[in-house]
Design an enzyme around this catalytic site. Structure first.
Site, mmCIF file in Angstrom:
data_model
loop_
_atom_site.group_PDB
_atom_site.id
_atom_site.type_symbol
_atom_site.label_atom_id
_atom_site.label_comp_id
_atom_site.label_asym_id
_atom_site.label_seq_id
_atom_site.Cartn_x
_atom_site.Cartn_y
_atom_site.Cartn_z
ATOM 1 N N ARG A 139 -27.365 3.679 -4.270
ATOM 2 C CA ARG A 139 -27.786 2.392 -4.827
ATOM 3 C C ARG A 139 -29.129 2.600 -5.526
ATOM 4 N NH1 ARG A 139 -23.307 0.914 -4.502
ATOM 5 N NH2 ARG A 139 -22.440 -0.852 -3.355
ATOM 6 N N GLU A 187 -30.026 -3.257 -11.796
ATOM 7 C CA GLU A 187 -28.795 -3.271 -12.581
ATOM 8 C C GLU A 187 -28.495 -4.653 -13.121
ATOM 9 O OE1 GLU A 187 -25.203 -1.265 -10.952
ATOM 10 O OE2 GLU A 187 -26.666 0.180 -10.228
ATOM 11 N N HIS A 199 -22.762 2.962 -13.347
ATOM 12 C CA HIS A 199 -22.188 2.688 -12.023
ATOM 13 C C HIS A 199 -20.657 2.905 -12.033
ATOM 14 C CE1 HIS A 199 -23.066 0.221 -8.134
ATOM 15 N NE2 HIS A 199 -22.113 1.096 -7.926
HETATM 16 N N1 LIG Z 1 -22.211 4.613 -7.146
HETATM 17 C C1 LIG Z 1 -21.086 4.146 -6.646
HETATM 18 O O1 LIG Z 1 -20.188 3.697 -7.348
HETATM 19 C C2 LIG Z 1 -20.873 4.212 -5.166
HETATM 20 C C3 LIG Z 1 -19.566 4.407 -4.686
HETATM 21 C C4 LIG Z 1 -19.388 4.433 -3.321
HETATM 22 C C5 LIG Z 1 -20.469 4.269 -2.468
HETATM 23 N N2 LIG Z 1 -21.702 4.075 -2.977
HETATM 24 C C6 LIG Z 1 -22.857 3.938 -2.073
HETATM 25 O O2 LIG Z 1 -22.853 5.047 -1.193
HETATM 26 C C7 LIG Z 1 -23.180 4.611 0.114
HETATM 27 C C8 LIG Z 1 -22.645 5.583 1.132
HETATM 28 O O3 LIG Z 1 -21.240 5.468 1.253
HETATM 29 P P1 LIG Z 1 -20.450 6.273 2.407
HETATM 30 O O4 LIG Z 1 -19.048 5.828 2.367
HETATM 31 O O5 LIG Z 1 -20.755 7.724 2.332
HETATM 32 O O6 LIG Z 1 -21.178 5.648 3.693
HETATM 33 P P2 LIG Z 1 -21.437 6.302 5.107
HETATM 34 O O7 LIG Z 1 -21.820 5.165 5.989
HETATM 35 O O8 LIG Z 1 -20.306 7.180 5.480
HETATM 36 O O9 LIG Z 1 -22.729 7.233 4.861
HETATM 37 C C9 LIG Z 1 -24.035 6.752 4.748
HETATM 38 C C10 LIG Z 1 -24.944 7.737 5.484
HETATM 39 O O10 LIG Z 1 -26.305 7.370 5.233
HETATM 40 C C11 LIG Z 1 -27.020 7.682 6.405
HETATM 41 N N3 LIG Z 1 -28.321 7.025 6.414
HETATM 42 C C12 LIG Z 1 -28.605 5.726 6.650
HETATM 43 N N4 LIG Z 1 -29.946 5.523 6.580
HETATM 44 C C13 LIG Z 1 -30.500 6.729 6.286
HETATM 45 C C14 LIG Z 1 -31.837 7.176 6.098
HETATM 46 N N5 LIG Z 1 -32.874 6.329 6.215
HETATM 47 N N6 LIG Z 1 -32.035 8.470 5.793
HETATM 48 C C15 LIG Z 1 -31.001 9.332 5.703
HETATM 49 N N7 LIG Z 1 -29.714 8.976 5.884
HETATM 50 C C16 LIG Z 1 -29.471 7.687 6.171
HETATM 51 C C17 LIG Z 1 -26.093 7.203 7.524
HETATM 52 O O11 LIG Z 1 -26.457 7.735 8.780
HETATM 53 C C18 LIG Z 1 -24.752 7.689 7.014
HETATM 54 O O12 LIG Z 1 -24.438 8.982 7.480
HETATM 55 C C19 LIG Z 1 -22.592 3.187 0.182
HETATM 56 O O13 LIG Z 1 -23.244 2.396 1.140
HETATM 57 C C20 LIG Z 1 -22.785 2.682 -1.226
HETATM 58 O O14 LIG Z 1 -23.999 1.970 -1.318
HETATM 59 C C21 LIG Z 1 -21.919 4.030 -4.306
HETATM 60 O O1 LIG Z 2 -20.273 0.682 -2.916
HETATM 61 C C1 LIG Z 2 -19.344 0.926 -3.690
HETATM 62 O O2 LIG Z 2 -18.161 0.966 -3.306
HETATM 63 C C2 LIG Z 2 -19.608 1.216 -5.127
HETATM 64 O O3 LIG Z 2 -20.874 1.041 -5.539
HETATM 65 C C3 LIG Z 2 -18.591 0.719 -6.070
HETATM 66 O O4 LIG Z 2 -17.653 1.678 -6.092
#
Ligand SMILES: NC(=O)c1ccc[n+]([C@@H]2O[C@H](COP(=O)([O-])OP(=O)(O)OC[C@H]3O[C@@H](n4cnc5c(N)ncnc54)[C@H](O)[C@@H]3O)[C@@H](O)[C@H]2O)c1
Ligand SMILES: O=C(O)[C@H](O)CO
Length: 391
Positions: free
Chosen positions: A278, A307, A325
Site C-alpha cells: 500500500r 492514490e 495499482h
Molecule cells: N498492489 C496490489 O494490487 C496488492 C495486491 C494484493 C495485496 N496487496 C497488499 O499486500 C498486503 C499483503 O497481502 P498478503 O496476502 O501477503 O497478506 P499476509 O497477511 O499474508 O501478509 C502480510 C505480512 O505482513 C506482516 N507484517 C505486518 N506488520 C508488519 C510490520 N510492522 N513489519 C513487518 N511485517 C509486518 C504480517 O506479519 C504478515 O506476514 C495486503 O494487505 C495488501 O495491502 C496489494
Molecule cells: O489488496 C488487494 O487485494 C489489492 O490492492 C488489489 O488487488
C-alpha cells in the site's frame, strides 16, 4: 437528497438484494448470486471512485449485502446505512482492507470479507516484474527507443544491475512476500533476507526443507555458489544488507511510513525498492527527495500514498517506474477475486459457517464444481462470533 446512481439489474425478482459497487471481471460471480435467489444490482456510474453519499444511495432502504472496492471509505456511515437497510454482509474485492473500519462493522454486526490467496502469485509476479524492470532499466530504455534516440550499440548504454548472487530483502513475508521471495531465490539465484513481525514458517519451510538443500547441492555440483537465506532481527538489517527490497506488509498503524527519510538513508546507494503493498507504507515525499539525491537508487511502485495521485516530482524521475495499482491484474486472479467477494456476501446471507482456512480457498475457485457451503474469508469472524466450518 442524494443523486440517484445508475445501475444494471440481474434477476430482478430475487429474494436477496445484493449490490456490487463496480462491474467485476468474469460471469461466475454473477451466476452464483443469481442462482442463489439474489437480485444483483451492479453500479454502472462512469466515475471511478464512488463517494460515501453515492454508496448510501445505492444501498437504499433494503439491502442484504454489498461487494465494494478498496477505493471506497467503508466506515461508520456506510455500515450504519447498510445495517439500517437490513444488511449484515460486506466484502472488499481485495485482500487488503485498510479502507474498512472493522470496529464500525463490528458495532453494526456486519461481516467483512476479503479475497486472500487468489492474488498471491499474480501480485508477486508483478513485484518480480518491477524488480527486473528497475534492475535492467527497461522502461527508460523503451522510452529511449520510441524517442528515436538509438543510433547503435554502446558499451555504456543502459547498464543496470545483475541480480544473480545479490541479496533480495523482503519486508512482510506473508503470502505474497513469501511467493515473491521464492521467485527471486529460485529464478535468479539471489540470497534472501527477510523481516516480519512473526517467523514465516511458510517461507522457511520452502527454503530449508523443500528447496535449498537439493538446489544448493545442484549448484555446488555445477561449480556455482549455493544461495543463502536468513531471518533478520530488525528491519534495518534488511535495509542495510539487501540490494533489492520488496515491501509486502499489511497497511496499519505499525506500517504507516515504515520506509521514511531515515530508513531510506540506511539503504545502499544503488539499491532497488519495490512497493506492491500500500502507498502509505512509504513516505513518498521523502522518497522523491531520496531519488533526486541518489540517481543510482531505483524504485518500482504499484501503489501511491495519495492514490490516484503521485507526490510532486515523482513522475519526472527516470529512476522511478510507476504503474497504476495493477499487481493483482491477471484475468484468472481478478475473476477469482470477484468470485470470492460474491461468495463472502452470499455465504453470510445464507448463514453458512466461515471456511476453516483463508489461505486455502482453491475449492471456491473450481469452475467445474459447486463451491463449498461456507464463507471463504471473513476478517471479523471472531469478533462477530461466527461459526467456523470444519473439513
Ligand atoms: N498492489 C496490489 O494490487 C496488492 C495486491 C494484493 C495485496 N496487496 C497488499 O499486500 C498486503 C499483503 O497481502 P498478503 O496476502 O501477503 O497478506 P499476509 O497477511 O499474508 O501478509 C502480510 C505480512 O505482513 C506482516 N507484517 C505486518 N506488520 C508488519 C510490520 N510492522 N513489519 C513487518 N511485517 C509486518 C504480517 O506479519 C504478515 O506476514 C495486503 O494487505 C495488501 O495491502 C496489494
Ligand atoms: O489488496 C488487494 O487485494 C489489492 O490492492 C488489489 O488487488
Amino acid at each position: 437528497m442524494a443523486k440517484p446512481v445508475s445501475i444494471e439489474v440481474w434477476n430482478p425478482n430475487g429474494k436477496y438484494r445484493v449490490i456490487s459497487t463496480k462491474s467485476m471481471p468474469g460471469t461466475r460471480w454473477i451466476n452464483l448470486l443469481i442462482q442463489n435467489d439474489c437480485r444483483l444490482e451492479i453500479c454502472t456510474e462512469k466515475k471511478t471512485i464512488l463517494s460515501v453519499e453515492d454508496i448510501i444511495a445505492l444501498i437504499g432502504d433494503k439491502c442484504d449485502g454489498v461487494i465494494g472496492q478498496l477505493t471506497e471509505d467503508w466506515g461508520e456511515e456506510l455500515f450504519s446505512a447498510l445495517s439500517r437497510a437490513g444488511g449484515k454482509a460486506f466484502s472488499n474485492m481485495a485482500v487488503g482492507y485498510n479502507n474498512v473500519n472493522v470496529d464500525a462493522a463490528n458495532k453494526y454486526g456486519v461481516a467483512v470479507g476479503n479475497t486472500p490467496g487468489v492474488l498471491t502469485e499474480t501480485t508477486a509476479e508483478l513485484a518480480a516484474s518491477l524488480s527486473l524492470a528497475a534492475a535492467r532499466r527497461i522502461v527508460e530504455a523503451d522510452e529511449f527507443m520510441r524517442a528515436g534516440l538509438y543510433d547503435g550499440w554502446l558499451p555504456h548504454l543502459f547498464v543496470g544491475n545483475l541480480l544473480k548472487g545479490q541479496t533480495v530483502g523482503v519486508i512482510g513475508a506473508g503470502r505474497i512476500g513469501s511467493a515473491y521471495a521464492r521467485m527471486m531465490v529460485e529464478g535468479f539465484k539471489m540470497n534472501l533476507i527477510y523481516f516480519d513481525l512473526y517467523q514465516s514458517t511458510r517461507l522457511e519451510k520452502f527454503v530449508t526443507g523443500m528447496f535449498l538443500p537439493t538446489y544448493g547441492a545442484f549448484l555446488k555440483a555445477n561449480g556455482e555458489t549455493p544461495v543463502t537465506w536468513k531471518r533478520a532481527s530488525s528491519m534495518d538489517e534488511v535495509l542495510q544488507e539487501a540490494d533489492i527490497i520488496s515491501l509486502h506488509p499489511v497497511l496499519d498503524k505499525t506500517t504507516y511510513h515504515l520506509v521514511n527519510k531515515e530508513r531510506l538513508a540506511k539503504m545502499k546507494k544503488e539499491a532497488i525498492l519495490i512497493n506492491c503493498s500500500r502507498g502509505p507504507v512509504i513516505d513518498e515525499a521523502a522518497l522523491v527527495e531520496h531519488l533526486k539525491e541518489n540517481p543510482l537508487f531505483r524504485v518500482g511502485l504499484d501503489v501511491f500514498e495519495d492514490e490516484p495521485y503521485m507526490k510532486p516530482g515523482l513522475a519526472e524521475l527516470k529512476n522511478a517506474i510507476v504503474v497504476p495499482h495493477i499487481a493483482s491484474a491477471s484475468k484468472w486472479t481478478r475473476e477469482g477475486m470477484a468470485t470470492l467477494a460474491a461468495l463472502n456476501v452470499l455465504g453470510k446471507i445464507k448463514g453458512y459457517p466461515v471456511w476453516f482456512d483463508p489461505n486455502r480457498v482453491e475449492p471456491f475457485l473450481n469452475e467445474n464444481a459447486q463451491p463449498p457451503a461456507a464463507i471463504p474469508s471473513i476478517v471479523n469472524a471472531k469478533a462477530l462470533g461466527l461459526p467456523s466450518s470444519k473439513l
